[in-house]
Motif scaffolding. Structure first.
Motif, PDB file in Angstrom:
ATOM      1  N   ALA A   1       0.228  15.828   6.398  1.00 29.75           N
ATOM      2  CA  ALA A   1      -0.626  14.691   6.040  1.00 29.75           C
ATOM      3  C   ALA A   1       0.207  13.570   5.436  1.00 29.75           C
ATOM      4  N   ALA A   2       1.185  13.914   4.621  1.00 33.76           N
ATOM      5  CA  ALA A   2       2.062  12.912   4.016  1.00 33.76           C
ATOM      6  C   ALA A   2       2.898  12.212   5.087  1.00 33.76           C
ATOM      7  N   GLU A   3       3.368  12.977   6.074  1.00 32.54           N
ATOM      8  CA  GLU A   3       4.154  12.406   7.166  1.00 32.54           C
ATOM      9  C   GLU A   3       3.301  11.462   8.000  1.00 32.54           C
ATOM     10  N   ILE A   4       2.061  11.862   8.272  1.00 27.56           N
ATOM     11  CA  ILE A   4       1.153  11.020   9.054  1.00 27.56           C
ATOM     12  C   ILE A   4       0.825   9.743   8.280  1.00 27.56           C
ATOM     13  N   GLY A   5       0.593   9.868   6.974  1.00 30.42           N
ATOM     14  CA  GLY A   5       0.298   8.699   6.154  1.00 30.42           C
ATOM     15  C   GLY A   5       1.428   7.688   6.189  1.00 30.42           C
ATOM     16  N   LEU A   6       2.652   8.152   6.096  1.00 30.89           N
ATOM     17  CA  LEU A   6       3.809   7.263   6.155  1.00 30.89           C
ATOM     18  C   LEU A   6       3.943   6.650   7.544  1.00 30.89           C
ATOM     19  N   ALA A   7       3.736   7.463   8.585  1.00 32.09           N
ATOM     20  CA  ALA A   7       3.808   6.961   9.957  1.00 32.09           C
ATOM     21  C   ALA A   7       2.739   5.909  10.210  1.00 32.09           C
TER      22      ALA A   7
ATOM     23  N   GLY B   1     -10.033   0.863   5.688  1.00 28.98           N
ATOM     24  CA  GLY B   1      -9.142   1.984   5.399  1.00 28.98           C
ATOM     25  C   GLY B   1      -8.877   2.813   6.644  1.00 28.98           C
ATOM     26  N   VAL B   2      -8.669   4.105   6.446  1.00 29.40           N
ATOM     27  CA  VAL B   2      -8.325   4.991   7.557  1.00 29.40           C
ATOM     28  C   VAL B   2      -9.536   5.242   8.453  1.00 29.40           C
ATOM     29  N   GLU B   3      -9.357   5.033   9.763  1.00 33.61           N
ATOM     30  CA  GLU B   3     -10.383   5.351  10.752  1.00 33.61           C
ATOM     31  C   GLU B   3      -9.893   6.512  11.604  1.00 33.61           C
ATOM     32  N   ILE B   4     -10.823   7.344  12.061  1.00 32.56           N
ATOM     33  CA  ILE B   4     -10.454   8.562  12.779  1.00 32.56           C
ATOM     34  C   ILE B   4     -11.086   8.580  14.163  1.00 32.56           C
ATOM     35  N   MET B   5     -10.260   8.783  15.181  1.00 31.02           N
ATOM     36  CA  MET B   5     -10.722   8.867  16.553  1.00 31.02           C
ATOM     37  C   MET B   5     -11.099  10.316  16.884  1.00 31.02           C
ATOM     38  N   HIS B   6     -11.708  10.504  18.053  1.00 29.99           N
ATOM     39  CA  HIS B   6     -12.041  11.860  18.505  1.00 29.99           C
ATOM     40  C   HIS B   6     -10.763  12.668  18.694  1.00 29.99           C
ATOM     41  N   CYS B   7     -10.804  13.925  18.301  1.00 27.45           N
ATOM     42  CA  CYS B   7      -9.658  14.804  18.497  1.00 27.45           C
ATOM     43  C   CYS B   7     -10.093  16.251  18.305  1.00 27.45           C
ATOM     44  N   SER B   8      -9.607  17.130  19.168  1.00 23.14           N
ATOM     45  CA  SER B   8      -9.945  18.551  19.051  1.00 23.14           C
ATOM     46  C   SER B   8      -9.279  19.195  17.847  1.00 23.14           C
ATOM     47  N   GLY B   9      -8.306  18.508  17.263  1.00 28.29           N
ATOM     48  CA  GLY B   9      -7.588  19.062  16.123  1.00 28.29           C
ATOM     49  C   GLY B   9      -8.233  18.778  14.787  1.00 28.29           C
ATOM     50  N   LEU B  10      -9.406  18.146  14.791  1.00 33.08           N
ATOM     51  CA  LEU B  10     -10.107  17.854  13.535  1.00 33.08           C
ATOM     52  C   LEU B  10     -10.915  19.066  13.070  1.00 33.08           C
ATOM     53  N   GLY B  11     -11.126  19.158  11.773  1.00 38.17           N
ATOM     54  CA  GLY B  11     -11.929  20.238  11.231  1.00 38.17           C
ATOM     55  C   GLY B  11     -11.191  21.562  11.162  1.00 38.17           C
ATOM     56  N   LEU B  12      -9.871  21.509  11.240  1.00 36.89           N
ATOM     57  CA  LEU B  12      -9.078  22.729  11.142  1.00 36.89           C
ATOM     58  C   LEU B  12      -8.501  22.828   9.730  1.00 36.89           C
TER      59      LEU B  12
ATOM     60  N   THR C   1       0.844  -1.190   0.000  1.00 37.66           N
ATOM     61  CA  THR C   1       0.000   0.000   0.000  1.00 37.66           C
ATOM     62  C   THR C   1       0.880   1.241   0.000  1.00 37.66           C
ATOM     63  N   ASN C   2       0.669   2.109  -0.948  1.00 35.27           N
ATOM     64  CA  ASN C   2       1.423   3.355  -0.995  1.00 35.27           C
ATOM     65  C   ASN C   2       0.850   4.309   0.046  1.00 35.27           C
ATOM     66  N   SER C   3       1.700   4.804   0.916  1.00 31.33           N
ATOM     67  CA  SER C   3       1.204   5.670   1.994  1.00 31.33           C
ATOM     68  C   SER C   3       0.515   6.917   1.457  1.00 31.33           C
ATOM     69  N   SER C   4       0.835   7.304   0.231  1.00 31.91           N
ATOM     70  CA  SER C   4       0.189   8.487  -0.354  1.00 31.91           C
ATOM     71  C   SER C   4      -1.312   8.262  -0.557  1.00 31.91           C
ATOM     72  N   SER C   5      -1.734   6.988  -0.627  1.00 27.20           N
ATOM     73  CA  SER C   5      -3.159   6.694  -0.797  1.00 27.20           C
ATOM     74  C   SER C   5      -3.944   7.005   0.471  1.00 27.20           C
ATOM     75  N   LEU C   6      -3.260   7.181   1.592  1.00 29.65           N
ATOM     76  CA  LEU C   6      -3.920   7.487   2.859  1.00 29.65           C
ATOM     77  C   LEU C   6      -4.103   8.990   3.051  1.00 29.65           C
ATOM     78  N   VAL C   7      -3.346   9.757   2.286  1.00 27.88           N
ATOM     79  CA  VAL C   7      -3.324  11.209   2.470  1.00 27.88           C
ATOM     80  C   VAL C   7      -4.683  11.881   2.242  1.00 27.88           C
ATOM     81  N   PRO C   8      -5.453  11.529   1.201  1.00 25.50           N
ATOM     82  CA  PRO C   8      -6.745  12.214   0.993  1.00 25.50           C
ATOM     83  C   PRO C   8      -7.675  12.161   2.204  1.00 25.50           C
ATOM     84  N   ASP C   9      -7.757  10.992   2.875  1.00 27.45           N
ATOM     85  CA  ASP C   9      -8.626  10.884   4.059  1.00 27.45           C
ATOM     86  C   ASP C   9      -8.102  11.746   5.201  1.00 27.45           C
TER      87      ASP C   9
END
Length: 213
Positions: free
Chosen positions: A155-161, A137-148, A16-24
């Motif tokens: 995003a690319a760094e997070i996808g690779l991580a 695919g990508v699942e998202i937990m609660h976070c105050s940093g969402l919607g910013l 899986t190319n980590s770049s495919s995770l970036v859009p989500d």
């Protein structure tokens, strides 16, 4: 889950190319607000009838621990055995893995004065939060940093991580299952009794070590 299916999952992640995770990730609008919500105990997760796990019982790998230790800390200042994932075998207490150490208020010991004091060397799981890999695919937990306002580079760094963490996690599961054999079963797991003191055996992806509480 058996070792064969875990290996198949690893194979899928490797290809899986980590770049495919970036859009989500971008769509979530995530930008770390440094709020410390994920560092604190906000709720408990019911794993089984015998296990209620705090939201900030953060599972970490030995490699995470050693990286943080480079700041001058000792192993037991960084981590503690995962007291929420234990079972008894022939009179011995076995604990599966490690969690970041928490203080008496049950907050991560590294969250101080409104910030993470080990941000540059934080564990793999912290680098991925609030994102995890699910079956779809990508699942998202609660976070105050969402919607910013999300950042493409972040995003690319997070996808690779996220890809690296998922592979390491699955590899860790396999290693632990190989060590434990038929002894390891979700039905056997429970929490360490409150106030327990004595010797335990901690099993992680690198082996089994003795630990005294």
């Amino acid at each position: 889950m058996d070792i064969t299916s875990l290996r198949r999952k690893i194979e899928r992640q490797v290809h899986t190319n980590s770049s495919s995770l970036v859009p989500d990730i971008l769509k979530s609008g995530f930008s770390c607000a440094r709020c410390g919500w994920c560092c604190c105990r906000n709720f408990d997760i019911k794993i089984t009838e015998n296990i209620s796990r705090p939201s900030n019982a953060i599972s970490i790998f030995p490699g995470d621990i050693r990286r943080i230790m480079k700041t001058g800390l000792k192993w037991d200042e960084v981590a503690q055995p995962d007291i929420y994932s234990c079972f008894s075998d022939d009179g011995k207490i076995l604990v599966i893995g490690w969690i970041l150490r928490r203080n008496d208020e049950e907050t991560c010991v590294f969250y101080k004065n409104g910030g993470c004091t080990i941000y540059s060397c934080r564990p793999m799981i912290c680098r991925c939060y609030p994102f995890f890999m699910g079956e779809g695919g990508v699942e998202i937990m609660h976070c105050s940093g969402l919607g910013l306002e999300a950042n493409n580079e972040n995003a690319a760094e997070i996808g690779l991580a996220l890809k690296r963490f998922e592979i390491r996690k699955l590899q860790s599961y396999i290693r632990i299952m190989e060590q434990m054999g038929n002894k390891l079963s979700i039905t056997n797991l429970g929490m360490l009794p409150c106030g327990f003191s004595g010797e335990i055996l901690v099993c992680d992806n690198e082996g089994i070590s003795r630990w005294t509480l």
